[in-house]
Design a protein around this motif. Structure first.
Motif, mmCIF file in Angstrom:
data_model
loop_
_atom_site.group_PDB
_atom_site.id
_atom_site.type_symbol
_atom_site.label_atom_id
_atom_site.label_comp_id
_atom_site.label_asym_id
_atom_site.label_seq_id
_atom_site.Cartn_x
_atom_site.Cartn_y
_atom_site.Cartn_z
ATOM 1 N N ASN A 5 0.850 -1.193 0.000
ATOM 2 C CA ASN A 5 0.000 0.000 0.000
ATOM 3 C C ASN A 5 0.885 1.242 0.000
ATOM 4 O OD1 ASN A 5 -2.220 1.687 0.140
ATOM 5 N ND2 ASN A 5 -2.575 1.358 2.327
ATOM 6 N N PHE A 6 1.358 1.640 -1.187
ATOM 7 C CA PHE A 6 2.257 2.783 -1.374
ATOM 8 C C PHE A 6 3.673 2.510 -0.856
ATOM 9 C CE2 PHE A 6 -1.888 4.943 -1.518
ATOM 10 C CZ PHE A 6 -1.753 5.738 -2.647
ATOM 11 N N ASN A 54 -3.034 -4.801 -3.992
ATOM 12 C CA ASN A 54 -3.616 -3.549 -3.497
ATOM 13 C C ASN A 54 -5.135 -3.517 -3.545
ATOM 14 O OD1 ASN A 54 -4.117 -3.187 -6.216
ATOM 15 N ND2 ASN A 54 -2.645 -1.500 -6.475
ATOM 16 N N GLN A 55 -5.761 -4.553 -4.119
ATOM 17 C CA GLN A 55 -7.212 -4.596 -4.179
ATOM 18 C C GLN A 55 -7.847 -4.862 -2.814
ATOM 19 O OE1 GLN A 55 -9.096 -3.922 -6.971
ATOM 20 N NE2 GLN A 55 -7.135 -3.354 -7.881
ATOM 21 N N PHE A 70 -7.313 -3.308 -0.019
ATOM 22 C CA PHE A 70 -7.413 -2.144 0.850
ATOM 23 C C PHE A 70 -8.666 -1.325 0.555
ATOM 24 C CE2 PHE A 70 -2.835 -3.039 0.618
ATOM 25 C CZ PHE A 70 -2.549 -3.169 1.971
ATOM 26 N N SER A 71 -9.270 -0.788 1.601
ATOM 27 C CA SER A 71 -10.440 0.071 1.427
ATOM 28 C C SER A 71 -10.007 1.426 0.867
ATOM 29 C CB SER A 71 -11.148 0.279 2.764
ATOM 30 O OG SER A 71 -10.334 1.056 3.636
ATOM 31 N N ILE A 72 -10.968 2.154 0.314
ATOM 32 C CA ILE A 72 -10.672 3.493 -0.207
ATOM 33 C C ILE A 72 -10.179 4.407 0.911
ATOM 34 C CG2 ILE A 72 -11.748 5.585 -1.145
ATOM 35 C CD1 ILE A 72 -13.380 3.795 -2.977
ATOM 36 N N ASN A 129 -8.543 3.560 3.579
ATOM 37 C CA ASN A 129 -7.176 3.168 3.889
ATOM 38 C C ASN A 129 -6.207 3.720 2.845
ATOM 39 O OD1 ASN A 129 -4.704 1.423 3.830
ATOM 40 N ND2 ASN A 129 -5.720 0.394 5.528
ATOM 41 N N ARG A 130 -6.586 3.621 1.564
ATOM 42 C CA ARG A 130 -5.743 4.142 0.491
ATOM 43 C C ARG A 130 -5.569 5.654 0.629
ATOM 44 N NH1 ARG A 130 -2.611 1.178 -2.642
ATOM 45 N NH2 ARG A 130 -3.192 2.141 -4.609
ATOM 46 N N THR A 142 -3.192 6.511 3.611
ATOM 47 C CA THR A 142 -1.796 6.239 3.288
ATOM 48 C C THR A 142 -1.276 7.206 2.232
ATOM 49 O OG1 THR A 142 -2.243 3.901 3.732
ATOM 50 C CG2 THR A 142 -0.139 4.426 2.722
ATOM 51 N N ASN A 143 -2.126 7.568 1.288
ATOM 52 C CA ASN A 143 -1.751 8.549 0.264
ATOM 53 C C ASN A 143 -1.383 9.886 0.900
ATOM 54 O OD1 ASN A 143 -3.326 9.403 -2.964
ATOM 55 N ND2 ASN A 143 -1.244 9.674 -2.222
ATOM 56 N N TRP A 170 -9.958 10.791 -4.160
ATOM 57 C CA TRP A 170 -10.453 9.487 -3.724
ATOM 58 C C TRP A 170 -11.974 9.448 -3.614
ATOM 59 C CZ3 TRP A 170 -7.850 5.207 -4.171
ATOM 60 C CH2 TRP A 170 -6.456 5.270 -4.236
#
Length: 322
Positions: free
Chosen positions: A189-190, A223-224, A226-228, A230-231, A234-235, A268
């Motif tokens: 995740n990144f 990466n599929q 992870f929830s939006i 969560n993304r 982390t972003n 997002w």
């Protein structure tokens, strides 16, 4: 200059075969290191057979390492780089694969800019049947160009310097080791982008406007899971890390970080809308939807993706090859 291709894998032998074939069939032969994250399928037997067959023919370029336990993708990357003997590392996930001239083209490009510590190319995105979906955009002019170190992080922050995923990127092993490797708390995740940020502290970046890798877009990608939300979280963390590395020369044009945070929320929320998650989209976008600075950054990001001529940074890039 010597290259090592590091392939990480876990229980995906059918995909690994394709990735391994692409690594072993490079027009410029190189070391290939396979890191098996304690697979329970037939991965070990298959790769060991390939190693033995090559060794019998006098070719010891294929190295197999099996983790004693499942340690995750990021730590497996670190283990592979530690084992590799090349000056430069080309990472490859088991569900992706390389064009046959990838290592040769990267070697030629890096030779033009010895100060470089990271190199990126375009990639073709394919589905699970290897049918082309799209291609990553050209980040700049000519066939090969470089970005001086002091400009890299501002370019990453403003999304004008898109290094991309591991299938697109190669890096100096020495620079990688100085960073301490991939952050396992960000596993899949990144974690790759975080690594590019850190490596770029130590030298220039090379970009090749040619598709030298194939990235598979499918439901089984890591990466599929992870929830939006969560993304998004982390972003934001990754952008904070980039922000702290931006050269002082960009102070006068650097946007407030709150605008960047709000821009990411808008981005997002649009992703959530495309996925039909209306509640998530509304939840994420408030109160960022009322931020003029965020909307301005969103417009600039879209223009940058549509044209390589849209940013003042791109206009200053230095061509090293036509």
């Amino acid at each position: 200059m010597k290259f090592s291709i590091v392939i990480t894998t876990y229980n995906r032998l059918n995909l690994l075969k394709r990735a391994l074939d692409s690594a072993l069939s490079q027009t410029l032969p190189c070391e290939v290191v396979v890191v098996d994250d304690c697979s329970s399928d037939s991965t070990q037997a298959y790769v060991q057979e390939r190693c033995e067959a090559l060794a019998t023919a006098g070719n010891n370029s294929l190295v197999y390492h099996r983790n004693s336990e499942n340690i995750g993708h990021s730590k497996s990357v670190n283990a592979g780089v530690e084992l590799a003997t090349g000056d430069w590392i080309k990472l490859l996930d088991d569900d992706d694969y390389l064009a046959s001239n990838c290592i040769e083209e990267m070697t030629n490009a890096i030779a033009l800019r010895p100060q470089a510590v990271i190199c990126s190319c375009q990639a073709i995105q394919v589905d699970d049947k290897e049918l082309e979906i799209s291609r990553t955009r050209k980040p700049g002019p000519g066939k090969v160009f470089y970005i001086p170190q002091e400009d890299i992080h501002y370019g990453m922050l403003m999304e004008q310097v898109p290094f991309g995923t591991p299938v697109q990127v190669a890096f100096s092993r020495d620079a990688f080791l100085k960073t301490g490797g991939w952050d396992s708390t960000l596993d899949t995740n990144f974690d790759d982008i975080d690594s590019w940020i850190k490596i770029s502290q130590f030298g220039d970046a090379i970009f090749i406007n040619e598709c030298l890798g194939y990235r598979t877009v499918w439901s089984g990608a890591f990466n599929q899971k992870f929830s939006i939300q969560n993304r998004l979280d982390t972003n934001i963390l990754i952008k904070q890390r980039i922000y702290s590395q931006v050269s002082p020369k960009y102070c006068s044009v650097l946007p407030q970080f709150q605008y960047i945070r709000d821009y990411l929320k808008l981005h997002w929320s649009l992703v959530a809308l495309k996925q039909g998650k209306l509640f998530n989209a509304a939840q994420i976008s408030f109160p960022a939807i009322f931020s003029p600075g965020a909307w301005q950054l969103l417009r600039e990001a879209r223009r940058s993706r549509q044209s390589t001529k849209s940013s003042h940074l791109i206009q200053k890039l230095i061509l090293v090859s036509d």
